[in-house]
Design a protein around this motif. Sequence first.
Motif, PDB file in Angstrom:
ATOM      1  N   LYS A   1      -0.495   6.728  -7.278  1.00 58.83           N
ATOM      2  CA  LYS A   1       0.982   6.749  -7.804  1.00 58.83           C
ATOM      3  C   LYS A   1       1.438   5.857  -8.651  1.00 58.83           C
ATOM      4  CE  LYS A   1       2.251   9.145  -3.296  1.00 58.83           C
ATOM      5  NZ  LYS A   1       3.116   8.788  -2.088  1.00 58.83           N
ATOM      6  N   GLY A   2       0.408   4.854  -8.857  1.00 59.01           N
ATOM      7  CA  GLY A   2       0.689   3.742  -9.968  1.00 59.01           C
ATOM      8  C   GLY A   2       1.167   2.473  -9.487  1.00 59.01           C
ATOM      9  N   ARG A   3       0.831   1.654 -10.358  1.00 60.40           N
ATOM     10  CA  ARG A   3       1.431   0.173 -10.036  1.00 60.40           C
ATOM     11  C   ARG A   3       2.689  -0.149  -9.504  1.00 60.40           C
ATOM     12  NH1 ARG A   3      -0.850  -3.866  -8.143  1.00 60.40           N
ATOM     13  NH2 ARG A   3      -0.317  -5.771  -9.079  1.00 60.40           N
ATOM     14  N   GLU A   4       3.659   0.536 -10.094  1.00 55.80           N
ATOM     15  CA  GLU A   4       5.003   0.183  -9.821  1.00 55.80           C
ATOM     16  C   GLU A   4       5.324   0.843  -8.114  1.00 55.80           C
ATOM     17  OE1 GLU A   4       9.607   1.796 -11.147  1.00 55.80           O
ATOM     18  OE2 GLU A   4       7.975   1.679 -12.545  1.00 55.80           O
ATOM     19  N   HIS A   5       4.864   1.822  -8.085  1.00 55.17           N
ATOM     20  CA  HIS A   5       4.814   2.343  -6.475  1.00 55.17           C
ATOM     21  C   HIS A   5       4.053   1.254  -5.606  1.00 55.17           C
ATOM     22  CE1 HIS A   5       4.592   4.944  -3.157  1.00 55.17           C
ATOM     23  NE2 HIS A   5       3.410   4.522  -3.215  1.00 55.17           N
ATOM     24  N   ILE A   6       2.946   0.760  -6.065  1.00 53.02           N
ATOM     25  CA  ILE A   6       2.148  -0.276  -5.184  1.00 53.02           C
ATOM     26  C   ILE A   6       2.931  -1.510  -4.963  1.00 53.02           C
ATOM     27  CG2 ILE A   6       0.222  -1.760  -5.137  1.00 53.02           C
ATOM     28  CD1 ILE A   6      -1.416   0.594  -6.642  1.00 53.02           C
TER      29      ILE A   6
ATOM     30  N   ILE B   1      -5.619  -4.484  -3.659  1.00 50.73           N
ATOM     31  CA  ILE B   1      -4.557  -3.379  -4.112  1.00 50.73           C
ATOM     32  C   ILE B   1      -3.544  -3.861  -4.570  1.00 50.73           C
ATOM     33  CG2 ILE B   1      -3.529  -1.229  -3.802  1.00 50.73           C
ATOM     34  CD1 ILE B   1      -5.640  -0.400  -1.892  1.00 50.73           C
ATOM     35  N   ASP B   2      -2.871  -4.818  -4.031  1.00 53.09           N
ATOM     36  CA  ASP B   2      -1.538  -5.351  -4.343  1.00 53.09           C
ATOM     37  C   ASP B   2      -1.540  -5.979  -5.681  1.00 53.09           C
ATOM     38  OD1 ASP B   2      -0.347  -3.777  -2.405  1.00 53.09           O
ATOM     39  OD2 ASP B   2       0.121  -5.587  -1.199  1.00 53.09           O
ATOM     40  N   PHE B   3      -2.685  -6.947  -5.892  1.00 53.09           N
ATOM     41  CA  PHE B   3      -2.963  -7.737  -6.959  1.00 53.09           C
ATOM     42  C   PHE B   3      -3.242  -7.076  -8.023  1.00 53.09           C
ATOM     43  CE2 PHE B   3      -2.838 -11.306  -4.020  1.00 53.09           C
ATOM     44  CZ  PHE B   3      -2.255 -12.282  -4.789  1.00 53.09           C
ATOM     45  N   GLY B   4      -3.883  -5.777  -7.926  1.00 47.89           N
ATOM     46  CA  GLY B   4      -3.913  -4.906  -8.943  1.00 47.89           C
ATOM     47  C   GLY B   4      -5.727  -4.925  -9.680  1.00 47.89           C
ATOM     48  N   PHE B   5      -6.454  -5.320  -8.617  1.00 41.26           N
ATOM     49  CA  PHE B   5      -7.950  -5.796  -9.112  1.00 41.26           C
ATOM     50  C   PHE B   5      -8.641  -4.327  -8.704  1.00 41.26           C
ATOM     51  CE2 PHE B   5      -7.133 -10.339  -7.801  1.00 41.26           C
ATOM     52  CZ  PHE B   5      -6.636 -10.606  -8.864  1.00 41.26           C
ATOM     53  N   ASP B   6      -8.747  -3.317  -9.514  1.00 40.66           N
ATOM     54  CA  ASP B   6      -9.217  -2.134  -9.549  1.00 40.66           C
ATOM     55  C   ASP B   6     -10.993  -2.326  -9.326  1.00 40.66           C
ATOM     56  OD1 ASP B   6      -9.821  -2.574 -12.161  1.00 40.66           O
ATOM     57  OD2 ASP B   6      -8.594  -0.775 -12.797  1.00 40.66           O
TER      58      ASP B   6
ATOM     59  N   ALA C   1       4.630  -2.979  -1.510  1.00 39.74           N
ATOM     60  CA  ALA C   1       3.966  -4.532  -1.126  1.00 39.74           C
ATOM     61  C   ALA C   1       5.651  -5.235  -1.001  1.00 39.74           C
ATOM     62  CB  ALA C   1       3.298  -4.974  -2.179  1.00 39.74           C
ATOM     63  N   ARG C   2       6.407  -5.123  -1.633  1.00 36.25           N
ATOM     64  CA  ARG C   2       7.900  -5.720  -1.351  1.00 36.25           C
ATOM     65  C   ARG C   2       8.598  -5.410  -0.289  1.00 36.25           C
ATOM     66  NH1 ARG C   2       8.009  -5.191  -7.101  1.00 36.25           N
ATOM     67  NH2 ARG C   2       7.748  -7.520  -8.301  1.00 36.25           N
ATOM     68  N   GLN C   3       8.521  -3.921   0.034  1.00 37.23           N
ATOM     69  CA  GLN C   3       9.013  -3.518   1.444  1.00 37.23           C
ATOM     70  C   GLN C   3       8.137  -4.162   2.638  1.00 37.23           C
ATOM     71  OE1 GLN C   3       8.697   0.900   0.714  1.00 37.23           O
ATOM     72  NE2 GLN C   3      10.886   0.657  -0.340  1.00 37.23           N
ATOM     73  N   GLU C   4       6.857  -4.194   2.394  1.00 32.97           N
ATOM     74  CA  GLU C   4       6.228  -4.605   3.666  1.00 32.97           C
ATOM     75  C   GLU C   4       6.175  -6.112   3.841  1.00 32.97           C
ATOM     76  OE1 GLU C   4       2.040  -3.497   3.288  1.00 32.97           O
ATOM     77  OE2 GLU C   4       2.491  -1.300   3.101  1.00 32.97           O
TER      78      GLU C   4
END
Length: 461
Positions: free
Chosen positions: A356-361, A320-325, A365-368
């Motif tokens: 919610k979109g890529r920016e939200h993901i 998910i975080d790398f964006g591999f749908d 990720a940065r917060q985690e």
Amino acid sequence: MSSELPLPVKTYLEAINNRNVGALDACMMPDVRVNDLDDEQAAVGLEEVKQWFQDNCLHYNLQIEVTASRFAGDTFVVTNKTAGDFPGSPLLFDYRFSLVGDKIQNLDIKLIESPNLQTVSNYNPDTYQEPQTRVDSEMTLPEIIAALSTHDYTLPEAALNAAERRQEEITPILLATLEKYTAMDPGDDEANDNLALYAAYLLGKFRDIHALEIFGRIMDRVGDDWFGLDDLGIMDGGPRLFASWAYSNPEALKPFVENSSYADSVRGNAMEAFISLYLEGVVQPESMRSYLEHVYNNVLAHQANSKDGWVWYAWVRCCIDFGFDEFYPRIKEAFAKEWIDPTISSWDFEETNIAKGREHILKNARQEQKGLIGHVADELRNWYCFTESARKEHEKWETRDAAREYIEKMRAQRLAAQKTKSRDFIVPAGTIVNAQPKTKPNQPCPCGSGKKYKKCCGRSS
């Protein structure tokens, strides 16, 4: 060769692998400068650099394999595994390129060396000589080690700061401290659990790959019985600590992910470390796509209640975080068949975040992940074990333990006295003990008068 490399860097590295000295004309400035840190003098100018290239890259038949790349300010850094006809091959190097337009202006080459742990193991604070360049107001190296080896419920901030300033000197000692745990457990007489905690985080701050190598040997010994290592605080660092250790060579994380004999929490942390390195620009998405496919097909157990629970979840986070749908249908299936522990997450939750979109993901990720290990005192300052409350709780339990020990001792003495039918146990000094048994009121008086005790001597008493 990675497609994400700047063109002049890619051209230069391909020139090495293809043994093509002529390719340097296309990727280097006329006044290029190469600083090979093993040589006393730099090669300056294109013709001199070509000669250096022939004497080193071609002579030793070098072959370059890129393991990581990143921008560090205006410099592009390529960490690579270099093999060739030289002692110790292969070795890890950092190539630091300064670029002007589409040409290389400067190249610094640094060997990522492994310290001599055997020499370090002989470190003696009584005989250690401080370098003459040390500022008098600074802590000495023995003082730093002593402060980091003691736990008094206060964070040794001054010692940690001094250790960071003396990275080159203290690194071998920190590595040797962790090395001991390849043969012993936390709490052993020869271990130093306090110093090991600080060593793990300082080596993370230093981005030292050798800490990860040592931790691998520790895991080879303990397998999934890693709980004692939790006392060292290593697992509290989570993916951030793994990513900081593996900064110069992310490939070194893969054996942790793929070794099924390791605890799944350790494997999951190593998997999530790729996300931290991706957010730092060290790992590129395309390099991860095929690896996530490999992990799905060859590493993860496709069955419910498997021991791969945390590895599964870390794999989901990477996809998910790398964006591999393209992996999303597999993630949905894994949740539906409970290959992923439903108490950890669910497809509905993940799908809501994806919507919610890529920016939200990326924000989540940065917060985690919270970045890589930074200033160690800041990392540890809020830990409960460095608070006054922790000290008081420890003292309270010490008092309770002492009281419990005293009560158990008294109970044991009473039981022993009952067995021997003795009445003289636990008689404090100065206590008056009646030699004769007490006479009851209606019993004959001990004086021999024949009267009842209450009518005779007992009346006066």
